[in-house]
Design an enzyme around this catalytic site. Structure first.
Site, mmCIF file in Angstrom:
data_model
loop_
_atom_site.group_PDB
_atom_site.id
_atom_site.type_symbol
_atom_site.label_atom_id
_atom_site.label_comp_id
_atom_site.label_asym_id
_atom_site.label_seq_id
_atom_site.Cartn_x
_atom_site.Cartn_y
_atom_site.Cartn_z
ATOM 1 N N GLU A 36 100.072 74.685 18.728
ATOM 2 C CA GLU A 36 101.020 74.104 17.769
ATOM 3 C C GLU A 36 101.854 75.244 17.179
ATOM 4 O OE1 GLU A 36 101.202 71.098 13.916
ATOM 5 O OE2 GLU A 36 99.260 71.636 14.779
ATOM 6 N N LYS A 167 77.820 71.315 11.744
ATOM 7 C CA LYS A 167 78.912 70.745 12.544
ATOM 8 C C LYS A 167 79.029 69.239 12.381
ATOM 9 C CE LYS A 167 78.238 74.569 15.678
ATOM 10 N NZ LYS A 167 77.588 75.054 16.884
ATOM 11 N N ASP A 243 82.603 80.177 16.218
ATOM 12 C CA ASP A 243 82.178 78.906 16.800
ATOM 13 C C ASP A 243 83.127 77.829 16.287
ATOM 14 O OD1 ASP A 243 80.947 76.559 17.564
ATOM 15 O OD2 ASP A 243 78.918 77.267 17.132
ATOM 16 N N HIS A 339 109.823 70.746 13.125
ATOM 17 C CA HIS A 339 109.016 70.711 14.343
ATOM 18 C C HIS A 339 109.895 70.641 15.585
ATOM 19 C CE1 HIS A 339 104.573 70.355 13.862
ATOM 20 N NE2 HIS A 339 104.914 70.290 12.589
#
Length: 350
Positions: A36, A167, A243, A339
């Site tokens: 992005e 997580k 991670d 964008h």
């Protein structure tokens, strides 16, 4: 089974520098690995702002710990409750157990939960400069051996009982802590809000309340009220060998804003669950080693200081991107126009 391993390139750019004060003081460029590409100039705008205000972005590392929750099975709730009380009372013995086996891990807290005949014991440890996943699991194995020896009426359930919580988007990490708890804040004078962010403090405060606080609440967000922390976290995590799955809990944070004085903007990002490290798995890769060295996170410091520096840089980067996006959204059409212009400039296919 064939070996089909290959390198997956991710566009990476160094943005900034950002100016930090508080628990970490520096001017430092930061790496963002992302597809992005508009994220780079967006964070860059916040970084430029940090160099223009008097104290830059002030960072406070509030707490640091890694946790593992072990699951024991009893025959009854009464047995589980009695064992829980005994385990908590024998904190010092368990602390000695881990310090004898590890140079860096230190037990700092024990919390228990009982559900029926199930006993969940959540161990919290400091882990130096490592994120600490493996370190706390190894410690939990030692703890379980001790507890099962003390209480033969208990049975092994699991080394990890999900009360950690790893997580997953949960409330427990924000309440009891997991990872590095970091707050980044900035005070932007009125003229810089106007000139650099093309907005006003009042409009940004209103949008933060309506979008991040109210909008997140009706969406059912869990201890989270922000626009896009995950964008900056993933880009930083990928660039520094973290991670990446830990952005699940890492992105549970709260953006807060106030109008100060005659139109100045106070803005903060609270990230209570930043799970990052400067040593351990992934950190030995050549590109990661180079990046951490450039970030000043390979210096000879007391254990944990390099990881705290990294966490502070990440929190400041999150603030830069969060404030820039919110400011853009106070102006109708600005976000989409930016964008389209930026992605066309980088040759993105349609």
């Amino acid at each position: 089974m064939t070996d089909d391993s290959r390198v997956t390139p991710i566009p990476t750019r160094w943005v900034g520098p950002l100016r930090l004060t508080g628990d970490v003081e520096c001017e430092q460029q930061v790496p963002l690995a992302t597809y992005e590409t508009p994220l780079w100039p967006s964070v860059g705008r916040g970084a430029r702002l940090s160099r223009l205000v008097e104290h830059g972005i002030r960072v406070s590392v509030v707490d640091e710990r890694m946790t593992r929750s072990s699951l024991f099975v009893a025959d009854s709730a009464a047995e589980a409750a009695a064992a829980a009380r005994d385990v908590s009372a024998r904190f010092d013995e368990l602390a000695t157990t881990v310090s004898e086996r590890s140079r860096h891990a230190r037990l700092i807290d024990i919390d228990t939960e009982i559900v029926g005949n199930l006993l969940f014991v959540r161990f919290a440890l400091t882990t130096g400069d490592a994120s600490g996943h493996n370190m706390v699991t190894l410690a939990a194995e030692a703890f379980m051996e001790r507890v099962l020896a003390w209480h033969p009426e208990l049975r092994y359930g699991s080394i990890s009982g999900n009360y950690c919580s790893d997580k997953k988007a949960t409330a427990v990490n924000g309440i009891l802590g997991r990872g590095r708890n970091v707050i980044a804040e900035i005070l932007v004078p009125e003229h810089l809000v106007h000139d650099q962010l093309r907005s006003t403090a009042a409009r940004i405060v209103d949008l933060n309340t309506r979008k991040n606080l109210v909008g997140s609440t009706i969406a059912g967000a869990l201890r989270s009220a922000n626009a896009h922390y995950a964008n900056m976290l993933l880009a930083f995590y990928l660039a520094t060998g973290q991670d990446a799955a830990n952005i699940v809990e890492g992105s549970q944070g709260i953006s807060y804003a106030e109008v100060r004085g005659e139109g100045d903007l106070y803005f903060s990002c609270t990230l209570p669950n930043l799970i990052v490290g400067t040593v351990g798995n992934g950190k030995d890769l050549p590109f990661v080693d180079d990046v951490l060295d450039r970030l000043g996170c390979r210096e000879e410091r007391e254990p944990g200081a390099n990881a705290r520096r990294l966490a502070a840089l990440i929190a400041a980067t999150v603030l830069c991107g969060e404030l820039s996006l919110l400011a853009a959204q106070t102006n109708q059409g600005e976000l989409m126009t930016s964008h389209l212009l930026l992605e066309r400039r980088t040759g993105a296919r349609r």
